[in-house]
Motif scaffolding. Structure first.
Motif, mmCIF file in Angstrom:
data_model
loop_
_atom_site.group_PDB
_atom_site.id
_atom_site.type_symbol
_atom_site.label_atom_id
_atom_site.label_comp_id
_atom_site.label_asym_id
_atom_site.label_seq_id
_atom_site.Cartn_x
_atom_site.Cartn_y
_atom_site.Cartn_z
ATOM 1 N N TRP C 552 -20.891 28.008 -39.465
ATOM 2 C CA TRP C 552 -19.496 27.585 -39.445
ATOM 3 C C TRP C 552 -18.608 28.767 -39.181
ATOM 4 C CZ3 TRP C 552 -18.453 22.403 -40.826
ATOM 5 C CH2 TRP C 552 -19.583 21.691 -41.266
ATOM 6 N N SER C 562 -11.804 24.925 -39.681
ATOM 7 C CA SER C 562 -13.214 25.268 -39.559
ATOM 8 C C SER C 562 -13.757 24.649 -38.287
ATOM 9 C CB SER C 562 -13.983 24.764 -40.773
ATOM 10 O OG SER C 562 -13.695 23.401 -40.979
ATOM 11 N N LEU D 77 -17.929 11.653 -31.391
ATOM 12 C CA LEU D 77 -17.864 12.839 -32.239
ATOM 13 C C LEU D 77 -16.430 13.058 -32.725
ATOM 14 C CD1 LEU D 77 -20.083 14.741 -33.034
ATOM 15 C CD2 LEU D 77 -19.253 16.343 -31.344
ATOM 16 N N PRO D 90 -17.203 15.002 -45.403
ATOM 17 C CA PRO D 90 -17.662 16.315 -44.929
ATOM 18 C C PRO D 90 -17.548 16.516 -43.420
ATOM 19 C CG PRO D 90 -19.502 14.940 -45.569
ATOM 20 C CD PRO D 90 -18.292 14.224 -46.016
ATOM 21 N N ALA D 92 -15.213 16.028 -41.518
ATOM 22 C CA ALA D 92 -13.908 16.540 -41.092
ATOM 23 C C ALA D 92 -13.942 18.052 -40.952
ATOM 24 C CB ALA D 92 -12.827 16.125 -42.093
ATOM 25 N N LYS D 93 -14.927 18.682 -41.602
ATOM 26 C CA LYS D 93 -14.978 20.139 -41.528
ATOM 27 C C LYS D 93 -15.579 20.643 -40.217
ATOM 28 C CE LYS D 93 -15.901 21.336 -46.306
ATOM 29 N NZ LYS D 93 -16.826 20.313 -46.616
ATOM 30 N N ILE D 94 -16.310 19.769 -39.537
ATOM 31 C CA ILE D 94 -16.990 20.223 -38.312
ATOM 32 C C ILE D 94 -15.985 20.784 -37.325
ATOM 33 C CG2 ILE D 94 -18.295 19.455 -36.309
ATOM 34 C CD1 ILE D 94 -19.731 17.534 -38.029
ATOM 35 N N ALA D 95 -14.850 20.134 -37.294
ATOM 36 C CA ALA D 95 -13.882 20.568 -36.295
ATOM 37 C C ALA D 95 -12.496 20.237 -36.788
ATOM 38 C CB ALA D 95 -14.149 19.861 -34.977
ATOM 39 N N ASP D 96 -11.540 21.032 -36.374
ATOM 40 C CA ASP D 96 -10.171 20.718 -36.719
ATOM 41 C C ASP D 96 -9.502 20.016 -35.549
ATOM 42 O OD1 ASP D 96 -9.939 22.719 -34.942
ATOM 43 O OD2 ASP D 96 -8.389 23.814 -36.003
ATOM 44 N N VAL D 98 -7.534 21.038 -33.292
ATOM 45 C CA VAL D 98 -7.549 21.744 -31.999
ATOM 46 C C VAL D 98 -8.875 21.470 -31.277
ATOM 47 C CG1 VAL D 98 -7.334 23.970 -30.887
ATOM 48 C CG2 VAL D 98 -6.060 23.527 -32.966
ATOM 49 N N VAL D 99 -9.945 21.461 -32.052
ATOM 50 C CA VAL D 99 -11.237 21.147 -31.441
ATOM 51 C C VAL D 99 -11.263 19.700 -30.966
ATOM 52 C CG1 VAL D 99 -13.715 21.224 -31.766
ATOM 53 C CG2 VAL D 99 -12.275 22.812 -32.988
ATOM 54 N N GLY D 102 -10.063 19.604 -27.788
ATOM 55 C CA GLY D 102 -11.122 20.137 -26.934
ATOM 56 C C GLY D 102 -12.155 19.081 -26.581
ATOM 57 N N PHE D 103 -12.492 18.225 -27.533
ATOM 58 C CA PHE D 103 -13.465 17.155 -27.242
ATOM 59 C C PHE D 103 -12.958 16.258 -26.126
ATOM 60 C CE2 PHE D 103 -15.163 17.119 -31.841
ATOM 61 C CZ PHE D 103 -16.069 18.097 -31.513
ATOM 62 N N THR D 155 -5.070 23.006 -40.010
ATOM 63 C CA THR D 155 -5.292 22.104 -38.881
ATOM 64 C C THR D 155 -6.449 21.172 -39.170
ATOM 65 O OG1 THR D 155 -6.622 23.821 -37.866
ATOM 66 C CG2 THR D 155 -4.378 23.579 -37.073
ATOM 67 N N ASN D 156 -6.988 21.298 -40.369
ATOM 68 C CA ASN D 156 -8.035 20.375 -40.757
ATOM 69 C C ASN D 156 -7.387 19.036 -41.103
ATOM 70 O OD1 ASN D 156 -9.800 18.908 -42.579
ATOM 71 N ND2 ASN D 156 -11.104 20.709 -42.421
#
Lengths: 540, 225, 704, 314
Positions: C552, C562, D77, D90, D92-96, D98-99, D102-103, D155-156
């Motif tokens: 991470w 993250s 995703l 959990p 939600a932590k993979i990406a915020d 901004v990501v 990006g997806f 941003t999460n």
């Protein structure tokens, strides 16, 4: 020139455009013969004796600002005759010349009139007449069905036709080619995504900007001219009603008028009034639908559904009052087949009133909607010059300031008995064509009311008189798209030997090529819809 | 003061303040006069609501009256008058397209930042809770001027002028405890007179230059070009 | 140890340059070989093959690149040693001026850039042997190319090692001048000569600014070594002067707007592996210089500097990508993207400066890490793209993308490798470009920590510019990839080309592509190791970067943001696999091939597909004020009322606004000045004597 | 447990997306005085498409076939990281957020490539337009995110929603602007009127549809499904960030049930707003989209400014 002016001043008849034309021809040494009385009322007929003078006649016509209305050929066995109809200030004149069947060669009118371009190519394809000096030698109506030697409209070609079988696609048509940096082509059609008629458009664009548009039509060539041969008047009226489905009243009206003139017959006044009502009703239905379609093409669902609903109500009224939603076959030679009952008159008045009120509400909303205005204002300009060069008809011409309306400028019954206002817009963009339709609708509603008011009593059809063999007639009416010309010649036994309908689309289609230029690609559909040419009426 | 520490009334005033700036921006980007007038009316109504709220928060009842005045004058009367004017003169379909609306708008945000920067020292001086809206009112004034600069239609000029007035009025309401009643009534009267005068003025411009395009006034220049 | 490898790398690069001097087909070498063979007769059979006329050229060529490869590997080792060891080594070489020997310092920052050079150099050494064969029979000797490549690499590495002004400038000039010869390598075209001259000119001007910047520091410190500089205290005004000079000098080399004009001219004309080195590495050396000067040598940081760098960075980012969008020459397009990416790096640096000036060292470190990581990422994917472009040009002899198309069917392997580069540069997850842009965003998002409201509104605005540029980059690479690799071939050359036969030409880019994926999916170790750099420069590290474990990335704190690239990759693959299984394997019908939809007309051809110009036209129209557009439509009309078109030719020229608004006026002023100066050149001998006379008088007066 | 719940939530998300599309259709039809197809029509359409034989154009490469899978999986995703009926999951932590953007960019990138893969004018035209529109939408979206992040300092998504929940009702001008900006971006990104017309049949005016003109069968099904999920995603983002009330904060069945109910109501209401705007506006001219999106950007920017000017301590 001075002499001419003095002559004009001294002899008042010289103002008659036809005479002036004749004088000018004489000045240029063209041998021409005015046939009097004209066999083709309301037009005057002028025979050009020498086919080689044909081009000079066009030059004179151009210099005197005549409008090239239509051109058609006829096969008279030994000689082919070619006729061209011209118009100036509401005066129609037909020029005619005869050429040898074996060496069918004629100077072209296309260098003088753009409107002559495609009709001459049509004549060449179907009659095998070679037009010298024609700027565009490519085939037009004849795709790949017959070889270039075959002339399907000649009498020698069997009436039942020579079915060509499955013809190859017309892939190698030599399209115009725009060159340059990053220019690409978009081929669209003949099969379109919507349920519309076939036609191919070849765009040359750079990014979203259109550089050039070329139309390739002729996919719905049904052979109307050929299958009309040998028909009875009734069956010709039925055929005319099917030249272009949305103009069934207009074409039937023109054909019947032409046949009646050939037969020296006049439809009873009541029939003429009913014909007028039918024509106006057709105009309203089509304008409603066109306006709806313009809104739909810019994704404005609200107006599309509302205008579509109004049109549907209107068509249902047609069904209820005249027995046919699209009013097909209501006009017959000698009159009409359906009367306006008293109750129907009241109902029509009421529905006109409702329509007018609803339209007022709706159009106020549409007018205030800037998102629609953004799309249609300044989109798809047709300049006044281009409209003039082309002789653009109907709402296309009127939106660009070209005011010509057969009902007003060369009135025929019933329009000679009521006042016809011709609405005008001058911007020449899609919005103008939208609003000019709306104004025409208002005029049409008013016309229906005044026709109902002045409706005389009497018969609705006169008995048919079989005309002389070789009798010919010209019908000129204002269809909803604009002026419709119809030429009819009778043969033996009162059967038709030649039928040529000229839909306004034939004139207006090239306008689209101009309108699209400089616009962005996604605006093309709405430009196209604002012109709404008929494919079927063009291809015949 | 962070916003979470304020009461809902005060938060609402801040919210309204920002909406008023938004209306100024909308006016700046609007190309059609009727829309412009409509947004101006919305701004007037928002201003009236703000005034009413401020009356409540600041506990000064005379602000209620000025709220009512604002509503009737700027929210209803003047917009209706302008709308009639536009319709009567057939200007409702005229579009005045800015050469680059996005750039003007971004310039506008620059003005907001600028007025914030300028007002910062003043804001720091006073403990009054709604005082940082003064930057907003200053921005409204500047945006009104920008509107007048970028437009050629005289009607748009009037709207711009009135919106400048709105900005000043807003500043007066939120940064002091409202102006004395007499002054407010006087201003309201002035605005009314101004509106009527403009109406008369338009017809005069129109009759002398056949247009409400103020650039056409250049033709009245005495120097022959 | 690290320093040894660093030296080894320089020596290997120099050796490669010198080896190139050994002439391709020297009879002397042949005799030498015979002599050798006589000593070891057993080798005779094998060696005869190597030293025969036919094979010697290949051997010669390979040996150059083997030496470069050795240089690259040792650079990686040196960089890795410095980065992971965390030690600072210094040394003094007995070279240079008598009173100022060359000072060497190898710390984590140098090590990081060494690593960057090394990684790219390995790819180039794999790629080179196949690529340069073309030049062997050309009119330009390979030895020139080899010599200057070696010098160029050595120059860049020496810049990283330098620890005193004198050595730094010498290394800098070595780098600039040798790269000038590389740009001018194919000098038969006038445009290439012009590009090379422009490059040299701007390099000289930039170097002068750098020398002046050092001069300011030297003036206050009284010494020329960097150690002196580190201790000196400057007034804010003088520090600002030095900073602006350094920004100008290094910014010119890095290609910041508006000093970028040389870059899109020079990079495309050099051979492709050199373009890769120039775009991928040399620009980073300029970034290194800027970081070294600002973060290491200057003792203070003012927020205005940060603001200036941020604005210039944002402008470079946006303008770079917009100009790139309008290019049709594949290498020019890539060159403009270098401007954009340098802009992104400078946005990171600007943020870092702002945060440091506000006393937020931690955030400053975050922004600096973002900038450094993006430097590395850009080096990887840009070199990859340049090498890929080199292969395309090599195989098709077409540089204009409007003449390509459909290459994915003829070069499937290259297409995959190139696609990875494309995805990386377009900053799409889970590739490496995204990680560094994401870090930059995260740094910008912490703007609420800044005191001043104006500055606080500026940071997010510049970040939104970055977002716009990122999206435009994606657009531009859809255009590039779509036009070059997809669709129908637009010319016969594109239709008949094939994959390169030389494996190295694929292996070089593939190596970089692998790194792109690796760094994209597992960015955390790299970021951890960058902590050493920030620790040495700023004295702070990012403690929480791997708070949730090494899979991470949590740059600030786990609850702030993250990102787990590896889980993203797993997620995408898993979902895709499930869809595949459910929809296709379980009774899905096999796809049928058919003609594309042609509206019933038939006969679609390559003229009827979208062109690159067309693709970028909406962007051109929307951002019209940024470009200098010349659009002409020549129409031939005829017929009544000129109604009918009979011919139409469309021409479009889009160029950089920097030329008419900046360079042309400067050039005019210079010309005017030189004319004015030339007036004193009368050509009359007595006038010259008079000049000398008056000079003498003034001198005498001055001395007295 | 939490991971399982997250998986279930994702499945619920992607399974209910066609329902939302059906509901939108229903709302639009009602507003146009038309009879609407069943709410479940989108499911039937998808099933039909999956069963059909897909047709692939001759010039297409593997990218054309791979793109639908990539588009669908990136969208799924993305759906997995957006809290739907419960926060604190959990994934939600993979990406915020901004990501998340990006997806979408990744999916769109491949779809645009696929549009160019066939080598026709329509495909390239669609790709060009889609990429242009999304390029302009991106800064506005990011600015809205920034405005949000300035208040919530994260941003999460899950943390941000928690923040809004815990501060209670605060009338933040910045949130109002950010929401408006995000709504406009959502309209542009999901290809609704007035930016794009999802129901048009005119190839020349299409944006998204022109790009996927050559797709058929299961490939088209996947793309359609992905765009339905995307529509729902934007809807969920808007309602759950700005009106998170009702979302489950623990994993008890009652809380989850209440969360689902609240979400359904909120989404239904939002869809009515969208439907209304679709009926009342004509599709914009393509070069007007820039004004639309720069207005979205302006809104977000004003949000940020009003946060700075009005909402923080000076």
């Amino acid at each position: 020139m001075n002499d001419q002016n003095e002559l004009d001043r001294e002899v008042p008849e010289q103002f008659d455009p036809a005479r002036r034309f004749l004088l000018e021809l004489a000045d240029r040494g063209v041998e021409a013969q005015a046939i009097s009385p004209s066999p083709l009322p309301p037009a005057q007929l002028l025979e050009i004796v020498e086919p080689t003078d044909w081009g000079k006649a066009a030059a004179v016509a151009q210099s005197q600002a005549w409008r090239w209305v239509a051109g058609w050929a006829e096969d008279g066995q030994a000689l082919l005759s070619v006729s061209v109809c011209l118009e100036l200030q509401g005066i129609y004149m037909v020029l005619r010349t005869r050429i040898d069947t074996r060496q069918p060669c004629l100077p072209s009118h296309a260098p003088y009139f753009f409107a002559a371009n495609r009709p001459e190519r049509h004549m060449r394809d179907l009659f095998g007449i070679e037009f010298t000096d024609h700027p565009d030698p490519r085939r037009w109506t004849r795709h790949q069905a017959w070889d270039s030697e075959t002339a399907p409209l000649r009498k020698s070609f069997p009436k039942e036709g020579l079915p060509p079988g499955q013809t190859p696609p017309d892939m190698n048509y030599p399209f115009f080619r725009a060159e340059g940096h990053g220019v690409y082509e978009i081929p669209v059609g003949p099969v379109h995504a919507g349920i519309i008629e076939p036609g191919h458009f070849r765009f040359h664009a750079v990014g979203e900007t259109l550089l050039h548009l070329e139309e390739r039509l002729g996919y719905v060539h049904k052979g109307v001219e050929k299958i009309a041969e040998g028909r009875t008047p009734e069956s010709l009226a039925r055929l005319a009603g099917r030249v272009s489905g949305d103009t069934t009243v207009g074409h039937a009206f023109a054909a019947c008028l032409a046949m009646e003139r050939a037969a020296n017959l006049e439809a009873p006044p009541r029939a003429a009034f009913i014909r007028g009502i039918l024509a106006e009703r057709e105009r309203i239905a089509n304008h409603l639908w066109d306006m709806a379609a313009i809104c739909n093409d810019v994704g404005f669902g609200f107006a599309y559904y509302q205008l579509g609903r109004l049109r549907e109500v209107w068509l249902r009224d047609n069904q209820a009052m005249f027995g046919h939603r699209l009013l097909m076959d209501r006009i017959i030679p000698g009159g009409v087949s359906v009367d306006v009952a008293n109750g129907a008159g009241e109902r029509m008045r009421a529905s006109s009133k409702v329509l007018r009120l609803e339209l007022d509400d709706l159009l106020t909303i549409i007018d205030a909607n800037s998102s629609l205005e953004d799309r249609i204002v300044t989109t798809g300009y047709l300049t006044l010059e281009d409209a003039q060069t082309l002789g653009a008809l109907g709402f296309v011409g009127r939106a660009s300031g070209q005011v010509f309306d057969v009902r007003h400028d060369a009135p025929y019954s019933p329009y000679d008995q009521v006042e016809v206002k011709v609405p005008l817009e001058e911007q020449g963009d899609v919005a103008s064509r939208f609003w000019v339709r709306y104004k025409e609708m208002r005029v049409a509603l008013k016309l229906i009311e005044s026709l109902l008011d002045k409706m005389p009593d009497g018969d609705i059809a006169a008995p048919w008189i079989t005309p002389q063999p070789d009798a010919e007639g010209l019908g000129l009416v204002e269809g909803w798209r604009g002026e419709i010309l119809c030429f009819v010649r009778f043969g033996e036994n009162g059967c038709i030997s030649r039928y040529y309908p000229r839909d306004p689309s034939i004139v207006n289609w090239p306008a689209l090529e101009k309108i699209a230029l400089g616009n962005i690609v996604p605006d093309f559909p709405v430009c196209n819809k604002s012109v709404n040419g008929s494919y079927s009426g063009n291809d015949l | 003061m962070a916003i979470t520490e304020l009461s809902h009334y005060q938060q609402a005033i801040l919210l309204l303040a920002s909406l008023i700036v938004l209306t100024s921006f909308l006016m700046l980007g609007q190309s059609r006069l009727l829309r412009l007038v409509f947004i101006f009316a919305v701004q007037g109504i928002l201003l009236a609501i703000t005034t009413a709220l401020a009356a409540d928060v600041l506990d000064s009842p005379h602000l209620y009256i000025s709220a009512l005045l604002t509503l009737t004058l700027k929210g209803i009367f003047i917009p209706i008058m302008l709308q009639r004017l536009v319709l009567n003169m057939g200007l409702h379909r005229d579009m005045e397209t800015l050469p680059n609306p996005a750039r003007v708008m971004m310039g506008g945000t620059g003005l907001v930042v600028f007025s914030y920067y300028v007002c910062l020292p003043i804001v720091k001086l006073s403990p009054l809770i709604t005082l940082n809206t003064i930057a907003i009112s200053m921005a409204v004034v500047l945006l009104g001027m920008l509107l007048m600069i970028t437009r050629r239609q005289a009607v748009a000029h009037v709207v711009g002028f009135m919106s400048i007035e709105n900005g000043l009025f807003f500043a007066a309401v939120v940064s002091t405890y409202g102006m004395p009643m007499v002054v407010e009534l006087g201003i309201a009267f002035d605005v009314l007179v101004a509106a009527v005068l403009f109406g008369v003025f338009f017809f005069h411009i129109r009759s002398s230059i056949d247009s409400l395009d103020v650039d056409q006034l250049n033709r009245l220049n005495e120097v022959e070009k | 140890m690290a320093l040894f490898f660093a030296y080894l790398s320089v020596v290997a690069a120099l050796a490669s340059g010198l080896a190139a001097l050994a002439v391709d087909k020297s009879p002397g070498l042949g005799r030498f070989a015979h002599w050798l063979l006589r000593r070891w007769p057993k080798l005779q059979v094998r060696a005869a093959g190597v030293f025969s006329e036919a094979h010697y050229a290949e051997f010669h060529r390979n040996s150059l690149f083997v030496l470069l490869g050795i240089s690259g590997v040792s650079a990686v080792l040196a960089g890795g040693g410095a980065l992971f060891g965390g030690a600072v080594t210094t040394d003094t070489l007995p070279l240079g001026l008598p009173w100022l020997n060359w000072h060497i310092r190898f710390d984590a920052l140098s090590g990081f850039f060494y690593l960057l050079i090394g990684l790219v150099l390995i790819a180039v050494s794999l790629y080179g042997p196949g690529y340069v064969r073309e030049f062997e029979h050309g009119r330009h000797p390979l030895s020139v190319l080899g010599l200057f490549t070696g010098l160029f690499v050595a120059g860049m590495e020496l810049v990283l090692l330098a620890d005193d002004t004198f050595f730094f400038v010498i290394a800098w000039e070595l780098m600039s001048v040798s790269s000038y010869f590389l740009v001018a390598f194919q000098h038969e075209h006038a445009s290439n000569r012009r590009a090379a001259f422009l490059y040299l000119l701007m390099a000289v001007i930039g170097a002068m600014a750098i020398i002046l910047a050092f001069g300011v520091l030297a003036g206050f410190s009284g010494g020329l070594t960097f150690d002196h500089f580190r201790t000196v205290k400057l007034t804010p005004v003088w520090a600002s002067v030095a900073f602006v000079l350094a920004l100008f000098g290094f910014g010119m080399k890095a290609g910041l707007v508006p000093l970028h004009a040389w870059l899109p001219e020079a990079h495309p004309v050099a051979p492709s592996h050199i373009s890769a080195l120039m775009s991928g590495v040399m620009l980073k050396v300029a970034v290194y210089g800027f970081i070294r000067f600002t973060f290491d040598l200057l003792d203070q940081v003012l927020w205005q500097w940060g603001g200036l760098v941020l604005v210039i960075g944002a402008a470079s980012t946006l303008l770079g990508v917009l100009y790139a969008m309008m290019q049709h020459d594949i290498k020019r397009l890539l060159a403009y993207h270098s401007v954009e990416n340098i802009g992104i790096i400078f946005i990171g640096l600007g943020l870092s400066l702002i945060y440091i000036s506000e006393g937020q060292q931690q955030l400053g470190a975050l922004a600096l890490v973002a900038a450094l990581l993006h430097s590395l990422n850009h080096a990887l994917f840009k070199s990859l793209l340049f090498l890929g472009a080199g292969t395309i040009i090599h195989q098709t002899h077409e540089q204009n993308i409007e003449h390509l198309g459909g290459l994915i069917h003829r070069m499937p392997k290259l297409a995959v490798v190139f696609l990875i580069g494309t995805l990386s540069i377009a900053a799409l997850p889970p590739f490496n470009g995204f990680v560094s842009e994401w870090l930059t965003f995260q740094a910008a998002l912490q703007a609420s920590g800044i005191g001043g409201g104006v500055l606080r509104s500026m940071v997010p605005t510049s970040a939104s510019v970055l977002a716009l540029a990122g999206a435009l980059t994606a657009t531009c690479f859809v255009k590039l990839y779509g036009v070059v690799f997809l669709g129908l071939p637009r010319t016969r050359r594109a239709a008949t080309c094939h994959e390169s036969v030389h494996r190295g030409m694929l292996a070089g880019p593939a190596w970089l592509a692998g790194l792109c994926v690796l760094l994209g999916v597992f960015p955390t170790p790299m970021i951890e190791s960058l902590n050493v750099v920030t620790g040495q420069l700023l004295g702070v590290t990012l403690p929480g970067a791997s708070a949730l474990g090494w899979l991470w990335l949590t740059p600030v704190a786990p609850e702030v943001a993250s990102y787990s690239a590896s889980l993203v990759l797993v997620g995408i693959l898993l979902t895709g696999w499930v869809c595949y299984q459910l929809l296709y394997r379980r009774g899905g019908l096999e796809a049928r091939r058919a003609d594309p939809w042609d509206c019933g007309f038939g006969g679609l051809n390559a003229r009827m597909q979208y062109t690159a110009t067309a693709f970028s036209m909406p962007i051109r129209r929307i951002f019209e004020p940024v470009f200098d557009v010349e659009e002409t439509i020549e129409e031939k009309k005829s017929g009544p009322g000129n109604f009918q078109n009979t011919g139409l030719h469309y021409q479009l020229r889009v160029s950089d606004l920097a030329w008419p608004y900046l360079y042309a006026p400067v050039a005019r002023v210079v010309t005017w000045l030189s004319r004015w100066v030339s007036r004193i050149q009368t050509g009359n001998i007595r006038t010259y004597i008079a000049y000398s006379f008056f000079t003498l008088l003034i001198l005498l007066w001055g001395i007295s | 447990m939490a991971w399982l719940l997250a998986l279930l939530q994702t499945l619920l998300f992607i399974a209910s997306a066609p329902l939302l599309a059906g509901w939108l259709k229903k709302v639009k039809c009602r507003l146009q005085n038309r009879r609407a197809p069943s709410l479940f029509q989108p499911y039937r359409d998808l099933r039909k498409l999956w069963r059909k034989e897909p047709i692939v154009a001759h010039p297409a490469s593997w990218i054309f076939k791979a793109a639908p899978y990539i588009v669908l999986s990136t969208t799924v995703l993305a759906a997995s990281i957006v809290p739907l009926i419960a926060v604190n999951l959990p994934t939600a932590k993979i990406a915020d957020v901004v990501v998340l953007i990006g997806f979408f960019a990744l999916g769109r990138f491949f779809l645009a490539l696929a549009g160019m893969d066939i080598g026709t004018a329509f495909g390239g035209m669609g790709s060009s337009r889609e990429m242009t529109v999304s390029a302009l939408a991106e800064p506005a979206m990011l600015m809205a995110v920034f405005t949000l992040a300035m208040s919530a300092s994260t941003t999460n998504l899950s943390v941000a929603m928690n923040y809004v929940l815990h501060t209670g009702l605060v009338l933040r001008p910045s949130f109002v602007f950010a929401m408006l900006g995000m709504m406009l971006v959502a309209v542009a990104e999901t290809g609704r009127i007035p930016v794009d017309n999802p129901t048009t049949h005119l190839e020349l005016t299409m944006i998204h549809e022109a790009m996927i003109l050559e797709y058929s069968g299961r490939y088209l099904g996947m793309i359609e499904w992905a765009s339905q999920i995307k529509l729902m995603l934007y809807g969920v983002l808007i309602v759950n960030i700005f009106f998170p009330w009702g979302i489950a904060q623990n994993f008890s069945p009652e809380a989850l049930g209440f969360g689902a109910l609240a979400l359904t109501l909120k989404l239904a209401a939002l869809t009515v707003v969208l439907g209304l705007s679709e009926v009342l506006f004509a599709k914009m001219r393509i070069f007007r989209v820039q004004e639309f999106l720069s207005f979205a950007y302006l809104l977000s920017l004003l949000g940020m400014l009003s946060h700075i000017i009005l909402e923080v301590r000076h």
